[in-house]
Write a protein that holds these residues in place. Structure first.
Motif, mmCIF file in Angstrom:
data_model
loop_
_atom_site.group_PDB
_atom_site.id
_atom_site.type_symbol
_atom_site.label_atom_id
_atom_site.label_comp_id
_atom_site.label_asym_id
_atom_site.label_seq_id
_atom_site.Cartn_x
_atom_site.Cartn_y
_atom_site.Cartn_z
ATOM 1 N N LEU A 74 1.033 -1.116 -0.034
ATOM 2 C CA LEU A 74 0.031 0.021 0.077
ATOM 3 C C LEU A 74 0.858 1.144 -0.028
ATOM 4 O O LEU A 74 1.700 1.274 0.972
ATOM 5 N N VAL A 75 0.847 2.070 -1.079
ATOM 6 C CA VAL A 75 1.620 3.068 -1.300
ATOM 7 C C VAL A 75 0.823 4.314 -1.081
ATOM 8 O O VAL A 75 -0.195 4.647 -1.770
ATOM 9 N N PHE A 76 0.904 5.458 -0.131
ATOM 10 C CA PHE A 76 0.316 6.808 0.051
ATOM 11 C C PHE A 76 1.160 7.754 -0.848
ATOM 12 O O PHE A 76 2.302 8.009 -0.765
ATOM 13 N N VAL A 77 0.141 8.339 -1.736
ATOM 14 C CA VAL A 77 0.799 9.576 -2.383
ATOM 15 C C VAL A 77 -0.188 10.972 -2.184
ATOM 16 O O VAL A 77 -1.203 10.650 -1.596
ATOM 17 N N ARG A 78 0.452 12.003 -2.421
ATOM 18 C CA ARG A 78 -0.006 13.429 -1.921
ATOM 19 C C ARG A 78 -1.340 13.778 -2.990
ATOM 20 O O ARG A 78 -2.377 14.302 -2.453
ATOM 21 N N THR A 79 -1.154 13.355 -4.162
ATOM 22 C CA THR A 79 -2.010 13.884 -5.113
ATOM 23 C C THR A 79 -2.456 12.828 -6.131
ATOM 24 O O THR A 79 -1.752 11.863 -6.245
ATOM 25 N N LYS A 80 -3.495 12.964 -6.636
ATOM 26 C CA LYS A 80 -3.862 12.305 -8.037
ATOM 27 C C LYS A 80 -3.106 11.820 -8.989
ATOM 28 O O LYS A 80 -2.895 10.968 -9.490
ATOM 29 N N VAL A 81 -2.504 13.127 -9.264
ATOM 30 C CA VAL A 81 -1.336 13.057 -10.513
ATOM 31 C C VAL A 81 -0.257 11.923 -10.070
ATOM 32 O O VAL A 81 0.110 11.300 -10.978
ATOM 33 N N ARG A 82 0.358 12.282 -8.779
ATOM 34 C CA ARG A 82 1.213 11.335 -8.472
ATOM 35 C C ARG A 82 0.786 9.776 -8.555
ATOM 36 O O ARG A 82 1.579 9.159 -8.684
ATOM 37 N N ARG A 85 0.886 8.375 -11.908
ATOM 38 C CA ARG A 85 2.303 8.179 -12.330
ATOM 39 C C ARG A 85 2.752 6.698 -11.582
ATOM 40 O O ARG A 85 3.738 6.067 -12.341
ATOM 41 N N VAL A 86 2.137 6.232 -10.588
ATOM 42 C CA VAL A 86 2.611 4.910 -9.923
ATOM 43 C C VAL A 86 2.083 3.912 -10.977
ATOM 44 O O VAL A 86 2.942 2.616 -10.994
ATOM 45 N N LEU A 87 1.028 4.009 -11.505
ATOM 46 C CA LEU A 87 0.446 3.238 -12.690
ATOM 47 C C LEU A 87 1.683 2.836 -13.675
ATOM 48 O O LEU A 87 1.682 1.780 -14.096
#
Length: 87
Positions: A74-82, A85-87
């Motif tokens: 499970l990875v937490f990111v700050r924004t939808k854009v980020r 990018r993980v995908l």
């Protein structure tokens, strides 16, 4: 004529004392419903934090996934854009 019922709902996963006092001051006859498990941290989950420089994050995540192919991560990111990018 039937009287109208007015209801104010406030949901929070975490709430500190000052916010709780503010919420209670804004309503009449407040009722608090708290749902929390006896043991909120699952025994089969390993928690870890890694502080990675911005330029190295993508490479770190790729290596982490590659080295733990059978694991769920499970990875937490700050924004939808980020997140995209993980995908």
């Amino acid at each position: 004529m039937t009287p109208h019922l007015v209801c104010t709902l406030f949901f929070s996963a975490t709430i500190n004392e000052s916010i709780k006092k503010l919420a209670y001051s804004l309503v009449t006859n407040p009722i608090r419903i708290q749902v929390s498990p006896k043991d909120p941290v699952s025994k089969n989950i390993t928690h870890s934090v890694a502080f990675i420089s911005m330029d190295d994050k993508r490479f770190f995540l790729e290596r982490l996934i590659r080295e733990n192919i059978e694991s769920k991560i499970l990875v937490f990111v700050r924004t939808k854009v980020r997140a995209e990018r993980v995908l």
